[in-house]
Design a protein around this motif. Structure first.
Motif, PDB file in Angstrom:
ATOM      1  N   VAL A 285      41.983  33.608  29.759  1.00  0.00           N
ATOM      2  CA  VAL A 285      41.952  32.162  29.974  1.00  0.00           C
ATOM      3  C   VAL A 285      43.255  31.790  30.667  1.00  0.00           C
ATOM      4  O   VAL A 285      44.336  31.862  30.065  1.00  0.00           O
ATOM      5  CB  VAL A 285      41.809  31.383  28.659  1.00  0.00           C
ATOM      6  N   ALA A 286      43.184  31.441  31.939  1.00  0.00           N
ATOM      7  CA  ALA A 286      44.386  31.212  32.752  1.00  0.00           C
ATOM      8  C   ALA A 286      44.577  29.731  33.059  1.00  0.00           C
ATOM      9  O   ALA A 286      43.614  29.019  33.375  1.00  0.00           O
ATOM     10  CB  ALA A 286      44.297  32.002  34.054  1.00  0.00           C
ATOM     11  N   TYR A 287      45.847  29.281  32.970  1.00  0.00           N
ATOM     12  CA  TYR A 287      46.210  27.904  33.294  1.00  0.00           C
ATOM     13  C   TYR A 287      47.111  27.890  34.524  1.00  0.00           C
ATOM     14  O   TYR A 287      47.668  28.932  34.936  1.00  0.00           O
ATOM     15  CB  TYR A 287      46.971  27.260  32.129  1.00  0.00           C
ATOM     16  N   ALA A 288      47.308  26.704  35.111  1.00  0.00           N
ATOM     17  CA  ALA A 288      48.268  26.544  36.201  1.00  0.00           C
ATOM     18  C   ALA A 288      49.669  26.842  35.682  1.00  0.00           C
ATOM     19  O   ALA A 288      49.954  26.708  34.489  1.00  0.00           O
ATOM     20  CB  ALA A 288      48.192  25.125  36.757  1.00  0.00           C
ATOM     21  N   ARG A 289      50.557  27.232  36.599  1.00  0.00           N
ATOM     22  CA  ARG A 289      51.880  27.699  36.185  1.00  0.00           C
ATOM     23  C   ARG A 289      52.865  26.527  36.027  1.00  0.00           C
ATOM     24  O   ARG A 289      53.570  26.147  36.972  1.00  0.00           O
ATOM     25  CB  ARG A 289      52.414  28.725  37.186  1.00  0.00           C
ATOM     26  N   THR A 290      52.927  25.973  34.822  1.00  0.00           N
ATOM     27  CA  THR A 290      53.865  24.903  34.497  1.00  0.00           C
ATOM     28  C   THR A 290      54.498  25.208  33.137  1.00  0.00           C
ATOM     29  O   THR A 290      53.954  25.984  32.334  1.00  0.00           O
ATOM     30  CB  THR A 290      53.178  23.536  34.420  1.00  0.00           C
ATOM     31  N   GLU A 291      55.640  24.573  32.871  1.00  0.00           N
ATOM     32  CA  GLU A 291      56.293  24.757  31.574  1.00  0.00           C
ATOM     33  C   GLU A 291      55.407  24.268  30.441  1.00  0.00           C
ATOM     34  O   GLU A 291      55.312  24.901  29.382  1.00  0.00           O
ATOM     35  CB  GLU A 291      57.630  24.009  31.545  1.00  0.00           C
ATOM     36  N   GLU A 292      54.753  23.139  30.664  1.00  0.00           N
ATOM     37  CA  GLU A 292      53.898  22.569  29.627  1.00  0.00           C
ATOM     38  C   GLU A 292      52.740  23.511  29.296  1.00  0.00           C
ATOM     39  O   GLU A 292      52.359  23.667  28.126  1.00  0.00           O
ATOM     40  CB  GLU A 292      53.360  21.209  30.083  1.00  0.00           C
ATOM     41  N   ASN A 293      52.195  24.157  30.312  1.00  0.00           N
ATOM     42  CA  ASN A 293      51.094  25.098  30.065  1.00  0.00           C
ATOM     43  C   ASN A 293      51.577  26.370  29.377  1.00  0.00           C
ATOM     44  O   ASN A 293      50.823  26.996  28.623  1.00  0.00           O
ATOM     45  CB  ASN A 293      50.382  25.440  31.372  1.00  0.00           C
ATOM     46  N   ARG A 294      52.841  26.761  29.632  1.00  0.00           N
ATOM     47  CA  ARG A 294      53.381  27.928  28.922  1.00  0.00           C
ATOM     48  C   ARG A 294      53.490  27.618  27.430  1.00  0.00           C
ATOM     49  O   ARG A 294      53.161  28.464  26.581  1.00  0.00           O
ATOM     50  CB  ARG A 294      54.745  28.328  29.476  1.00  0.00           C
ATOM     51  N   ILE A 295      53.928  26.407  27.109  1.00  0.00           N
ATOM     52  CA  ILE A 295      53.999  26.020  25.700  1.00  0.00           C
ATOM     53  C   ILE A 295      52.595  25.948  25.105  1.00  0.00           C
ATOM     54  O   ILE A 295      52.361  26.374  23.967  1.00  0.00           O
ATOM     55  CB  ILE A 295      54.744  24.676  25.551  1.00  0.00           C
ATOM     56  N   LYS A 296      51.655  25.448  25.880  1.00  0.00           N
ATOM     57  CA  LYS A 296      50.257  25.403  25.440  1.00  0.00           C
ATOM     58  C   LYS A 296      49.749  26.808  25.147  1.00  0.00           C
ATOM     59  O   LYS A 296      49.081  27.055  24.128  1.00  0.00           O
ATOM     60  CB  LYS A 296      49.401  24.742  26.524  1.00  0.00           C
ATOM     61  N   GLN A 297      50.063  27.746  26.036  1.00  0.00           N
ATOM     62  CA  GLN A 297      49.673  29.141  25.843  1.00  0.00           C
ATOM     63  C   GLN A 297      50.296  29.695  24.568  1.00  0.00           C
ATOM     64  O   GLN A 297      49.623  30.346  23.752  1.00  0.00           O
ATOM     65  CB  GLN A 297      50.120  29.980  27.037  1.00  0.00           C
ATOM     66  N   ALA A 298      51.607  29.461  24.401  1.00  0.00           N
ATOM     67  CA  ALA A 298      52.314  29.988  23.229  1.00  0.00           C
ATOM     68  C   ALA A 298      51.727  29.446  21.935  1.00  0.00           C
ATOM     69  O   ALA A 298      51.572  30.175  20.943  1.00  0.00           O
ATOM     70  CB  ALA A 298      53.802  29.645  23.326  1.00  0.00           C
ATOM     71  N   LYS A 299      51.390  28.171  21.942  1.00  0.00           N
ATOM     72  CA  LYS A 299      50.811  27.561  20.747  1.00  0.00           C
ATOM     73  C   LYS A 299      49.456  28.182  20.418  1.00  0.00           C
ATOM     74  O   LYS A 299      49.151  28.469  19.256  1.00  0.00           O
ATOM     75  CB  LYS A 299      50.670  26.045  20.953  1.00  0.00           C
ATOM     76  N   LYS A 300      48.632  28.408  21.431  1.00  0.00           N
ATOM     77  CA  LYS A 300      47.317  28.989  21.187  1.00  0.00           C
ATOM     78  C   LYS A 300      47.404  30.440  20.734  1.00  0.00           C
ATOM     79  O   LYS A 300      46.628  30.892  19.887  1.00  0.00           O
ATOM     80  CB  LYS A 300      46.467  28.890  22.458  1.00  0.00           C
ATOM     81  N   GLU A 301      48.354  31.185  21.299  1.00  0.00           N
ATOM     82  CA  GLU A 301      48.447  32.608  20.989  1.00  0.00           C
ATOM     83  C   GLU A 301      49.068  32.881  19.628  1.00  0.00           C
ATOM     84  O   GLU A 301      48.663  33.799  18.925  1.00  0.00           O
ATOM     85  CB  GLU A 301      49.277  33.330  22.062  1.00  0.00           C
ATOM     86  N   GLU A 302      50.090  32.121  19.274  1.00  0.00           N
ATOM     87  CA  GLU A 302      50.846  32.508  18.085  1.00  0.00           C
ATOM     88  C   GLU A 302      51.391  31.336  17.288  1.00  0.00           C
ATOM     89  O   GLU A 302      51.241  31.282  16.072  1.00  0.00           O
ATOM     90  CB  GLU A 302      52.016  33.416  18.499  1.00  0.00           C
ATOM     91  N   ILE A 303      52.016  30.392  17.959  1.00  0.00           N
ATOM     92  CA  ILE A 303      52.807  29.395  17.242  1.00  0.00           C
ATOM     93  C   ILE A 303      51.953  28.522  16.341  1.00  0.00           C
ATOM     94  O   ILE A 303      52.323  28.218  15.203  1.00  0.00           O
ATOM     95  CB  ILE A 303      53.605  28.529  18.242  1.00  0.00           C
TER      96      ILE A 303
ATOM     97  N   THR B 290      56.072  23.930   8.170  1.00  0.00           N
ATOM     98  CA  THR B 290      57.224  23.821   9.068  1.00  0.00           C
ATOM     99  C   THR B 290      57.936  25.160   9.213  1.00  0.00           C
ATOM    100  O   THR B 290      58.298  25.564  10.321  1.00  0.00           O
ATOM    101  CB  THR B 290      58.212  22.755   8.542  1.00  0.00           C
ATOM    102  N   ILE B 291      58.136  25.868   8.122  1.00  0.00           N
ATOM    103  CA  ILE B 291      58.857  27.147   8.208  1.00  0.00           C
ATOM    104  C   ILE B 291      58.058  28.165   9.018  1.00  0.00           C
ATOM    105  O   ILE B 291      58.633  28.973   9.760  1.00  0.00           O
ATOM    106  CB  ILE B 291      59.203  27.697   6.800  1.00  0.00           C
ATOM    107  N   GLN B 292      56.736  28.122   8.941  1.00  0.00           N
ATOM    108  CA  GLN B 292      55.916  29.030   9.748  1.00  0.00           C
ATOM    109  C   GLN B 292      56.028  28.691  11.230  1.00  0.00           C
ATOM    110  O   GLN B 292      56.088  29.588  12.077  1.00  0.00           O
ATOM    111  CB  GLN B 292      54.461  28.966   9.297  1.00  0.00           C
ATOM    112  N   LYS B 293      56.080  27.394  11.550  1.00  0.00           N
ATOM    113  CA  LYS B 293      56.248  26.986  12.941  1.00  0.00           C
ATOM    114  C   LYS B 293      57.609  27.415  13.471  1.00  0.00           C
ATOM    115  O   LYS B 293      57.733  27.872  14.617  1.00  0.00           O
ATOM    116  CB  LYS B 293      56.077  25.477  13.059  1.00  0.00           C
ATOM    117  N   LEU B 294      58.647  27.280  12.648  1.00  0.00           N
ATOM    118  CA  LEU B 294      59.990  27.704  13.050  1.00  0.00           C
ATOM    119  C   LEU B 294      60.019  29.209  13.309  1.00  0.00           C
ATOM    120  O   LEU B 294      60.583  29.672  14.311  1.00  0.00           O
ATOM    121  CB  LEU B 294      61.002  27.341  11.968  1.00  0.00           C
ATOM    122  N   LYS B 295      59.416  29.975  12.408  1.00  0.00           N
ATOM    123  CA  LYS B 295      59.395  31.438  12.546  1.00  0.00           C
ATOM    124  C   LYS B 295      58.551  31.866  13.740  1.00  0.00           C
ATOM    125  O   LYS B 295      58.972  32.722  14.538  1.00  0.00           O
ATOM    126  CB  LYS B 295      58.840  32.074  11.276  1.00  0.00           C
TER     127      LYS B 295
END
Length: 388
Positions: free
Chosen positions: A214-232, A238-243
């Motif tokens: 699943v590929a998004y356009a290359r922006t900082e906001e989309n990288r954060i979106k990717q990170a949130k979907k994959e792991e964060i 709160t402690i799990q989000k920090l870790k």
């Protein structure tokens, strides 16, 4: 040498009162069956050419140095009859890629040592082997068959993606359902060409497994979106989000040593390495880039976070303070990024500077910052915690 060590191990067990009785001997790779503390054990000696072995069905314990510098082995299958794996059982198996545990098993500390190319362990969910893998930073899947770790991979245009077929050591034929979005090479590396979706398939011995890009356009906001979907976003507290944010950054961002060396040589300061853009889109950053990125992601998650500017020794440095359950703590993702692997070849994530008090940080490194300008981090609750 190997035979001497195995003989010494048996003599050692006899000397310390362990009950060992020889049952029978075989001239195959597994031989010299005996009892030890109520378990059936045997020795193993490879021929130097076998790549896959499966533990015999009548063995219930794998003993110390059972697989000792067996360099040809790439995959070991441990059936459900095995109940205990002793310390240093898998020792120096430099080409071992996968260990498949089919049942619940008790694994002693340091059971897997110097297996530098170990890619993953397969084990039932929440079994002893599964917990061992999680605790030691070893990738783990639950299927004993060839599979992908992730069924769906999120990425950005311009990224390169690779997933190995876990539990497989045979040749693979790769294909993409949409090469305009994601093009896959003969080695399984995927080049993401534009935003969209594509299915990446791997065919092994007549069986096909696949995962979705699943590929998004290359922006900082989309990288954060990717990170949130994959792991964060897997973290609910709160402690799990920090870790999870801490861990995702360490897995995906590398320290920019070239930029740091330019500063040390009094060359022009590469300011881009201190930006979130460099960290999120180029996967390179220096300390301020790490700190800004940690804050940017946590702002998105609505977790209180600030940037601290100070120095460690004679060098300027930046890190973060975060608010957790009404108290402030220091987090330094830069200094927790080890820039090295553990002896299993897996990325080793540290928590030496995660959720620490200012007293702790000052004790373990010569740091200074304008204390009066920042919250007081006085809680020592996590100072001695090394695993989260």
């Amino acid at each position: 040498m190997r035979k001497h060590i195995l003989s010494f191990a048996i003599v050692f067990m006899i000397a310390f009162g362990m009950n060992i009785v020889t049952v029978h001997a075989e001239k195959t790779g597994f031989y010299g069956y005996y009892y030890s503390d109520g378990y059936t054990c045997c020795d193993f000696k490879g021929t130097g050419i076998e790549k896959v072995v499966e533990i015999p069905s009548d063995v219930t314990q794998l003993h110390i140095f059972m697989f000792f510098w067996e360099r040809s082995l790439e995959k070991i299958i441990v059936p459900s009859n095995v109940k205990v794996v002793k310390a240093r059982c898998f020792y120096g198996c430099e080409n071992l890629k996968y260990i498949v545990f089919k049942g619940d098993v008790e694994i002693e500390e340091n059971a897997i040592v110097l297996c530098k190319n170990l890619k993953a362990i397969s084990a039932p969910m929440n079994s002893g082997a599964y917990r061992y893998a999680k605790e030691h930073g070893i990738r783990v899947v639950t299927s004993p068959e060839p599979c992908f770790e992730k069924g769906k991979v999120y990425c950005l245009k311009g990224d390169k993606v690779y997933q190995d077929v876990v539990n497989n050591i045979d040749d693979i034929t790769w294909s993409s359902s949409n090469s305009k979005v994601a093009e896959v090479g003969n080695d399984g590396t995927v080049k993401v060409k534009k935003a969209g979706k594509a299915k990446i398939a791997a065919t092994v011995a007549g069986t096909t497994v696949s995962y979705t890009i699943v590929a998004y356009a290359r922006t900082e906001e989309n990288r954060i979106k990717q990170a949130k979907k994959e792991e964060i976003s897997n973290g609910k507290t709160t402690i799990q989000k920090l870790k999870n944010t801490h861990d995702w950054m360490i897995r995906n961002i590398s320290y920019d040593h070239k930029a740091r060396n330019k500063i040390r040589n009094n060359e022009c300061c590469p300011s881009e390495s201190n930006t979130t853009r460099s960290a999120l889109l180029k996967n390179k950053a220096m300390c301020l880039g790490y700190a800004r990125t940690y804050k940017k992601i946590l702002d998105n998650l609505k977790v209180p976070c600030i940037i601290v500017s100070g120095r460690v020794g004679y060098e300027g440095h930046a890190w973060n303070m975060v608010k957790l359950n009404g108290k402030w703590y220091n987090v330094d993702v830069t200094w927790d990024d080890p820039d090295r692997n553990n002896d299993q070849g897996q990325l080793w994530i540290e928590y030496k500077y995660f959720l620490k008090s200012t007293a702790y940080m000052s004790q373990y490194r010569n740091q200074y910052f304008a204390y009066k300008n920042y919250p007081r981090c006085t809680s020592t609750k996590y100072d001695l915690v090394t695993k989260f």
